[in-house]
Enzyme design. Structure first.
Site, PDB file in Angstrom:
ATOM      1  N   LYS A  11       0.849  -1.199   0.000  1.00  0.00           N
ATOM      2  CA  LYS A  11       0.000   0.000   0.000  1.00  0.00           C
ATOM      3  C   LYS A  11       0.888   1.254   0.000  1.00  0.00           C
ATOM      4  O   LYS A  11       2.109   1.168   0.203  1.00  0.00           O
ATOM      5  CB  LYS A  11      -0.907  -0.044   1.226  1.00  0.00           C
ATOM      6  CG  LYS A  11      -1.861  -1.248   1.248  1.00  0.00           C
ATOM      7  CD  LYS A  11      -2.710  -1.213   2.524  1.00  0.00           C
ATOM      8  CE  LYS A  11      -3.565  -2.446   2.669  1.00  0.00           C
ATOM      9  NZ  LYS A  11      -4.390  -2.378   3.905  1.00  0.00           N
ATOM     10  N   TYR A  51     -12.412  -3.006  -2.098  1.00  0.00           N
ATOM     11  CA  TYR A  51     -12.848  -3.002  -0.700  1.00  0.00           C
ATOM     12  C   TYR A  51     -14.374  -2.932  -0.574  1.00  0.00           C
ATOM     13  O   TYR A  51     -14.888  -2.441   0.432  1.00  0.00           O
ATOM     14  CB  TYR A  51     -12.197  -1.833   0.044  1.00  0.00           C
ATOM     15  CG  TYR A  51     -10.748  -2.057   0.408  1.00  0.00           C
ATOM     16  CD1 TYR A  51     -10.338  -3.202   1.103  1.00  0.00           C
ATOM     17  CD2 TYR A  51      -9.767  -1.109   0.097  1.00  0.00           C
ATOM     18  CE1 TYR A  51      -9.012  -3.399   1.456  1.00  0.00           C
ATOM     19  CE2 TYR A  51      -8.428  -1.305   0.449  1.00  0.00           C
ATOM     20  CZ  TYR A  51      -8.062  -2.448   1.128  1.00  0.00           C
ATOM     21  OH  TYR A  51      -6.744  -2.644   1.492  1.00  0.00           O
ATOM     22  N   PHE A  59     -14.632   3.854   8.377  1.00  0.00           N
ATOM     23  CA  PHE A  59     -13.284   4.184   7.893  1.00  0.00           C
ATOM     24  C   PHE A  59     -13.164   4.067   6.369  1.00  0.00           C
ATOM     25  O   PHE A  59     -12.095   4.302   5.813  1.00  0.00           O
ATOM     26  CB  PHE A  59     -12.230   3.298   8.567  1.00  0.00           C
ATOM     27  CG  PHE A  59     -12.460   1.817   8.402  1.00  0.00           C
ATOM     28  CD1 PHE A  59     -12.073   1.157   7.246  1.00  0.00           C
ATOM     29  CD2 PHE A  59     -13.063   1.076   9.413  1.00  0.00           C
ATOM     30  CE1 PHE A  59     -12.282  -0.198   7.072  1.00  0.00           C
ATOM     31  CE2 PHE A  59     -13.278  -0.302   9.256  1.00  0.00           C
ATOM     32  CZ  PHE A  59     -12.886  -0.928   8.075  1.00  0.00           C
ATOM     33  N   ARG A  89      -1.517 -14.793   3.623  1.00  0.00           N
ATOM     34  CA  ARG A  89      -2.187 -14.134   4.758  1.00  0.00           C
ATOM     35  C   ARG A  89      -1.362 -14.291   6.033  1.00  0.00           C
ATOM     36  O   ARG A  89      -1.235 -13.361   6.836  1.00  0.00           O
ATOM     37  CB  ARG A  89      -3.586 -14.716   4.979  1.00  0.00           C
ATOM     38  CG  ARG A  89      -4.618 -14.282   4.000  1.00  0.00           C
ATOM     39  CD  ARG A  89      -5.019 -12.830   4.138  1.00  0.00           C
ATOM     40  NE  ARG A  89      -5.824 -12.535   5.299  1.00  0.00           N
ATOM     41  CZ  ARG A  89      -6.448 -11.368   5.495  1.00  0.00           C
ATOM     42  NH1 ARG A  89      -6.358 -10.398   4.582  1.00  0.00           N
ATOM     43  NH2 ARG A  89      -7.149 -11.149   6.576  1.00  0.00           N
ATOM     44  N   THR A  95      -4.776  -8.060  10.692  1.00  0.00           N
ATOM     45  CA  THR A  95      -5.187  -6.746  10.166  1.00  0.00           C
ATOM     46  C   THR A  95      -4.706  -5.604  11.050  1.00  0.00           C
ATOM     47  O   THR A  95      -4.168  -4.608  10.552  1.00  0.00           O
ATOM     48  CB  THR A  95      -6.730  -6.699  10.040  1.00  0.00           C
ATOM     49  OG1 THR A  95      -7.146  -7.763   9.179  1.00  0.00           O
ATOM     50  CG2 THR A  95      -7.210  -5.371   9.495  1.00  0.00           C
ATOM     51  N   ASN A 116      -1.263  -0.204   7.576  1.00  0.00           N
ATOM     52  CA  ASN A 116      -0.725  -1.558   7.779  1.00  0.00           C
ATOM     53  C   ASN A 116       0.034  -2.107   6.565  1.00  0.00           C
ATOM     54  O   ASN A 116       0.261  -3.300   6.448  1.00  0.00           O
ATOM     55  CB  ASN A 116      -1.804  -2.506   8.305  1.00  0.00           C
ATOM     56  CG  ASN A 116      -2.951  -2.698   7.337  1.00  0.00           C
ATOM     57  OD1 ASN A 116      -2.898  -2.232   6.198  1.00  0.00           O
ATOM     58  ND2 ASN A 116      -3.980  -3.403   7.780  1.00  0.00           N
ATOM     59  N   HIS A 119      -1.431  -5.623   1.633  1.00  0.00           N
ATOM     60  CA  HIS A 119      -2.710  -6.322   1.459  1.00  0.00           C
ATOM     61  C   HIS A 119      -2.446  -7.748   0.997  1.00  0.00           C
ATOM     62  O   HIS A 119      -1.531  -7.993   0.213  1.00  0.00           O
ATOM     63  CB  HIS A 119      -3.570  -5.628   0.387  1.00  0.00           C
ATOM     64  CG  HIS A 119      -4.752  -6.456  -0.014  1.00  0.00           C
ATOM     65  ND1 HIS A 119      -5.922  -6.467   0.712  1.00  0.00           N
ATOM     66  CD2 HIS A 119      -4.919  -7.357  -1.018  1.00  0.00           C
ATOM     67  CE1 HIS A 119      -6.765  -7.339   0.152  1.00  0.00           C
ATOM     68  NE2 HIS A 119      -6.183  -7.888  -0.900  1.00  0.00           N
ATOM     69  N   GLU A 130      -9.852 -10.291  -6.956  1.00  0.00           N
ATOM     70  CA  GLU A 130      -8.861  -9.212  -6.880  1.00  0.00           C
ATOM     71  C   GLU A 130      -7.854  -9.292  -8.031  1.00  0.00           C
ATOM     72  O   GLU A 130      -7.464  -8.266  -8.596  1.00  0.00           O
ATOM     73  CB  GLU A 130      -8.167  -9.268  -5.518  1.00  0.00           C
ATOM     74  CG  GLU A 130      -9.124  -8.867  -4.384  1.00  0.00           C
ATOM     75  CD  GLU A 130      -8.610  -9.166  -2.988  1.00  0.00           C
ATOM     76  OE1 GLU A 130      -7.437  -9.582  -2.843  1.00  0.00           O
ATOM     77  OE2 GLU A 130      -9.390  -8.979  -2.037  1.00  0.00           O
TER      78      GLU A 130
HETATM   79  P1  DAT Z   1      -7.125  -7.095   5.790  1.00  0.00           P
HETATM   80  O1  DAT Z   1      -6.369  -6.003   5.093  1.00  0.00           O
HETATM   81  O2  DAT Z   1      -6.278  -7.745   6.864  1.00  0.00           O
HETATM   82  O3  DAT Z   1      -7.724  -8.101   4.834  1.00  0.00           O
HETATM   83  P2  DAT Z   1      -9.828  -6.055   6.130  1.00  0.00           P
HETATM   84  O4  DAT Z   1     -10.154  -6.670   4.823  1.00  0.00           O
HETATM   85  O5  DAT Z   1     -10.737  -6.343   7.287  1.00  0.00           O
HETATM   86  O6  DAT Z   1      -8.330  -6.422   6.599  1.00  0.00           O
HETATM   87  O7  DAT Z   1      -9.745  -4.478   5.989  1.00  0.00           O
HETATM   88  C1  DAT Z   1      -9.118  -3.920   4.854  1.00  0.00           C
HETATM   89  C2  DAT Z   1      -8.318  -2.736   5.276  1.00  0.00           C
HETATM   90  O8  DAT Z   1      -9.189  -1.738   5.826  1.00  0.00           O
HETATM   91  C3  DAT Z   1      -7.294  -3.011   6.387  1.00  0.00           C
HETATM   92  O9  DAT Z   1      -6.098  -3.572   5.897  1.00  0.00           O
HETATM   93  C4  DAT Z   1      -7.110  -1.645   6.939  1.00  0.00           C
HETATM   94  C5  DAT Z   1      -8.506  -1.029   6.840  1.00  0.00           C
HETATM   95  N1  DAT Z   1      -9.210  -1.211   8.104  1.00  0.00           N
HETATM   96  C6  DAT Z   1      -9.791  -2.340   8.556  1.00  0.00           C
HETATM   97  N2  DAT Z   1     -10.332  -2.170   9.758  1.00  0.00           N
HETATM   98  C7  DAT Z   1     -10.091  -0.877  10.092  1.00  0.00           C
HETATM   99  C8  DAT Z   1     -10.390  -0.054  11.202  1.00  0.00           C
HETATM  100  N3  DAT Z   1     -11.082  -0.527  12.261  1.00  0.00           N
HETATM  101  N4  DAT Z   1      -9.970   1.230  11.184  1.00  0.00           N
HETATM  102  C9  DAT Z   1      -9.295   1.731  10.127  1.00  0.00           C
HETATM  103  N5  DAT Z   1      -8.971   1.009   9.039  1.00  0.00           N
HETATM  104  C10 DAT Z   1      -9.372  -0.262   9.019  1.00  0.00           C
HETATM  105 MG    MG Z   2      -9.325  -8.034   3.591  1.00  0.00          MG
END
Ligand code: DAT
Ligand code: MG
Length: 154
Positions: A11, A51, A59, A89, A95, A116, A119, A130
């Site tokens: 990212k 997303y 968020f 993963r 996450t 973070n 992805h 994706e």
């Molecule tokens: P991942 O990236 O581990 O698959 P996800 O699909 O639940 O996690 O969420 C996608 C992204 O969205 C994640 O990498 C960062 C952002 N995100 C997730 N939960 C969040 C939160 N509570 N506050 C801010 N950003 C968040």
């Molecule tokens: Mg995800």
């Protein structure tokens, strides 16, 4: 051996912090094969689709802006190999980086869920979706073989 493919992305915060090579080298050293690679500021539509399952989250708008605002690009990759979706993963980590184990990318390099750095597709279905979204053009994913494959996979 069943060969899976997954979508992994560095990212904008990971690119800005100079961690592209770190992410690539972890997958490369593990023995996974890079079959797709591009650097781009992704269009808003692409990130919203990527997303889509999070579109109702508070968020979401901040997440889309961070991915698309052009302060740094995204490095999108397709990696291939045995169990690469689940292993990818595991290599990425939880996450929330504060819950990510040391030794994972997030556990080693970041502190905030909103920054973070990486992805990874979370299932076979999302990997396929994706890869299609980010590498939908003809020839963007490349079939090729390791010359030393018999020494890595049996
Ligand atoms: P991942 O990236 O581990 O698959 P996800 O699909 O639940 O996690 O969420 C996608 C992204 O969205 C994640 O990498 C960062 C952002 N995100 C997730 N939960 C969040 C939160 N509570 N506050 C801010 N950003 C968040
Ligand atoms: Mg995800």
């Amino acid at each position: 051996t069943v060969q899976e493919r997954t979508f992994i992305a560095v990212k904008p915060d990971g690119v800005q912090r100079g961690l592209v090579s770190e992410v690539i080298s972890r997958f490369e050293r593990r023995g996974y094969k890079l079959v797709g690679l591009k650097l781009l500021v992704p269009p808003t539509d692409l990130v919203k689709q990527h997303y889509a399952d999070l579109s109702s989250k508070p968020f979401f708008n901040g997440l889309v802006d961070y991915m698309t605002n052009g302060k740094a690009p995204v490095v999108g990759m397709v990696w291939e190999g045995p169990d690469v979706i689940k292993q990818g993963r595991a290599m990425v980590g939880a996450t929330n980086p504060l819950s990510a184990n040391p030794g994972t990318i997030r556990g080693d390099f970041c502190l905030s869920v909103g920054r973070n750095i990486v992805h990874g597709s979370d299932s076979a279905e999302s990997a396929q979706t994706e890869i299609g979204l980010w590498f939908g053009g003809k020839g963007e994913v490349v079939d090729w073989s390791f010359g030393n494959e018999e020494w890595v996979i049996s």
